[in-house]
Design a protein around this motif. Sequence first.
Motif, mmCIF file in Angstrom:
data_model
loop_
_atom_site.group_PDB
_atom_site.id
_atom_site.type_symbol
_atom_site.label_atom_id
_atom_site.label_comp_id
_atom_site.label_asym_id
_atom_site.label_seq_id
_atom_site.Cartn_x
_atom_site.Cartn_y
_atom_site.Cartn_z
ATOM 1 N N ASP A 1 -49.769 23.153 92.302
ATOM 2 C CA ASP A 1 -50.860 22.730 91.422
ATOM 3 C C ASP A 1 -51.939 23.802 91.479
ATOM 4 O O ASP A 1 -52.452 24.095 92.563
ATOM 5 C CB ASP A 1 -51.403 21.383 91.886
ATOM 6 N N PHE A 2 -52.252 24.407 90.341
ATOM 7 C CA PHE A 2 -53.211 25.512 90.292
ATOM 8 C C PHE A 2 -54.262 25.281 89.219
ATOM 9 O O PHE A 2 -53.945 24.818 88.121
ATOM 10 C CB PHE A 2 -52.514 26.840 89.937
ATOM 11 N N ARG A 3 -55.496 25.654 89.506
ATOM 12 C CA ARG A 3 -56.519 25.825 88.482
ATOM 13 C C ARG A 3 -56.443 27.295 88.080
ATOM 14 O O ARG A 3 -56.445 28.177 88.931
ATOM 15 C CB ARG A 3 -57.904 25.510 89.033
ATOM 16 N N VAL A 4 -56.391 27.557 86.787
ATOM 17 C CA VAL A 4 -56.188 28.903 86.280
ATOM 18 C C VAL A 4 -57.456 29.362 85.567
ATOM 19 O O VAL A 4 -57.962 28.677 84.687
ATOM 20 C CB VAL A 4 -54.995 28.924 85.285
ATOM 21 N N SER A 5 -57.953 30.524 85.952
ATOM 22 C CA SER A 5 -59.187 31.022 85.335
ATOM 23 C C SER A 5 -58.922 31.951 84.158
ATOM 24 O O SER A 5 -59.774 32.115 83.296
ATOM 25 C CB SER A 5 -60.048 31.741 86.376
ATOM 26 N N GLU A 6 -57.740 32.561 84.115
ATOM 27 C CA GLU A 6 -57.450 33.492 83.030
ATOM 28 C C GLU A 6 -55.949 33.503 82.755
ATOM 29 O O GLU A 6 -55.148 33.654 83.664
ATOM 30 C CB GLU A 6 -57.914 34.901 83.419
ATOM 31 N N VAL A 7 -55.585 33.343 81.499
ATOM 32 C CA VAL A 7 -54.189 33.429 81.081
ATOM 33 C C VAL A 7 -54.010 34.787 80.418
ATOM 34 O O VAL A 7 -54.650 35.092 79.420
ATOM 35 C CB VAL A 7 -53.825 32.294 80.102
ATOM 36 N N LEU A 8 -53.143 35.599 80.977
ATOM 37 C CA LEU A 8 -52.945 36.952 80.468
ATOM 38 C C LEU A 8 -51.901 37.014 79.359
ATOM 39 O O LEU A 8 -51.993 37.859 78.479
ATOM 40 C CB LEU A 8 -52.541 37.888 81.611
ATOM 41 N N LYS A 9 -50.922 36.140 79.410
ATOM 42 C CA LYS A 9 -49.886 36.094 78.374
ATOM 43 C C LYS A 9 -49.411 34.660 78.243
ATOM 44 O O LYS A 9 -49.238 33.962 79.238
ATOM 45 C CB LYS A 9 -48.710 36.999 78.755
ATOM 46 N N SER A 10 -49.214 34.240 77.015
ATOM 47 C CA SER A 10 -48.740 32.887 76.764
ATOM 48 C C SER A 10 -47.839 32.896 75.535
ATOM 49 O O SER A 10 -48.007 33.719 74.639
ATOM 50 C CB SER A 10 -49.928 31.947 76.534
ATOM 51 N N GLU A 11 -46.910 31.957 75.499
ATOM 52 C CA GLU A 11 -46.030 31.804 74.353
ATOM 53 C C GLU A 11 -46.533 30.742 73.385
ATOM 54 O O GLU A 11 -45.887 30.466 72.377
ATOM 55 C CB GLU A 11 -44.613 31.474 74.826
ATOM 56 N N VAL A 12 -47.687 30.125 73.701
ATOM 57 C CA VAL A 12 -48.283 29.106 72.834
ATOM 58 C C VAL A 12 -49.745 29.456 72.606
ATOM 59 O O VAL A 12 -50.344 30.234 73.352
ATOM 60 C CB VAL A 12 -48.171 27.693 73.454
ATOM 61 N N GLU A 13 -50.324 28.864 71.579
ATOM 62 C CA GLU A 13 -51.741 29.099 71.301
ATOM 63 C C GLU A 13 -52.654 28.132 72.043
ATOM 64 O O GLU A 13 -53.859 28.361 72.110
ATOM 65 C CB GLU A 13 -51.992 29.040 69.792
ATOM 66 N N ASP A 14 -52.088 27.062 72.605
ATOM 67 C CA ASP A 14 -52.892 26.095 73.351
ATOM 68 C C ASP A 14 -53.537 26.768 74.552
ATOM 69 O O ASP A 14 -52.945 27.645 75.185
ATOM 70 C CB ASP A 14 -52.025 24.933 73.848
ATOM 71 N N LYS A 15 -54.740 26.329 74.874
ATOM 72 C CA LYS A 15 -55.420 26.844 76.059
ATOM 73 C C LYS A 15 -54.797 26.213 77.305
ATOM 74 O O LYS A 15 -54.344 25.076 77.275
ATOM 75 C CB LYS A 15 -56.912 26.514 75.996
ATOM 76 N N ILE A 16 -54.788 26.972 78.391
ATOM 77 C CA ILE A 16 -54.249 26.484 79.665
ATOM 78 C C ILE A 16 -55.217 26.872 80.773
ATOM 79 O O ILE A 16 -55.576 28.035 80.905
ATOM 80 C CB ILE A 16 -52.852 27.088 79.957
ATOM 81 N N ASN A 17 -55.679 25.865 81.534
ATOM 82 C CA ASN A 17 -56.518 26.138 82.695
ATOM 83 C C ASN A 17 -56.024 25.405 83.952
ATOM 84 O O ASN A 17 -56.671 25.436 84.988
ATOM 85 C CB ASN A 17 -57.984 25.823 82.411
ATOM 86 N N ARG A 18 -54.871 24.745 83.827
ATOM 87 C CA ARG A 18 -54.256 24.058 84.963
ATOM 88 C C ARG A 18 -52.748 24.184 84.823
ATOM 89 O O ARG A 18 -52.206 23.964 83.739
ATOM 90 C CB ARG A 18 -54.672 22.588 84.961
ATOM 91 N N VAL A 19 -52.071 24.551 85.900
ATOM 92 C CA VAL A 19 -50.617 24.698 85.896
ATOM 93 C C VAL A 19 -50.086 23.982 87.132
ATOM 94 O O VAL A 19 -50.633 24.132 88.230
ATOM 95 C CB VAL A 19 -50.207 26.192 85.921
ATOM 96 N N PHE A 20 -49.023 23.198 86.944
ATOM 97 C CA PHE A 20 -48.440 22.490 88.081
ATOM 98 C C PHE A 20 -46.959 22.239 87.853
ATOM 99 O O PHE A 20 -46.460 22.348 86.728
ATOM 100 C CB PHE A 20 -49.163 21.165 88.345
#
Length: 101
Positions: A39-58
């Motif tokens: 479970d991570f809080r993410v401060s910066e997404v460098l590459k994504s395959e979707v346009e949705d914002k992501i600030n939490r990954v688990f």
Amino acid sequence: MSKYEMLVGLEIIDDVVYSEYRAAMKPILTAMGGEFGYDFRVSEVLKSEVEDKINRVFTIRFPNKNIMSAFFDDPEYQAIKAQYFSPSVGSFTIIRGYEIN
């Protein structure tokens, strides 16, 4: 025996309500043999395959894919989701689903 796990990305817009969601849904998750892994809080997404914002990954895992489906379809879980998840999450992305040993 293999388990089924998903890697999930969320945009949390209300941390307090999302924490309440996690607390409320965890007994159902545990009763069905599910658990959170990483479970991570993410401060910066460098590459994504979707346009949705992501600030939490688990990761979330279940004994198998059928139990995962039963968990998300459970009426008690659905009520908790409506009360806490929907107002606290701006977007969600299932990054991957896979079997693990």
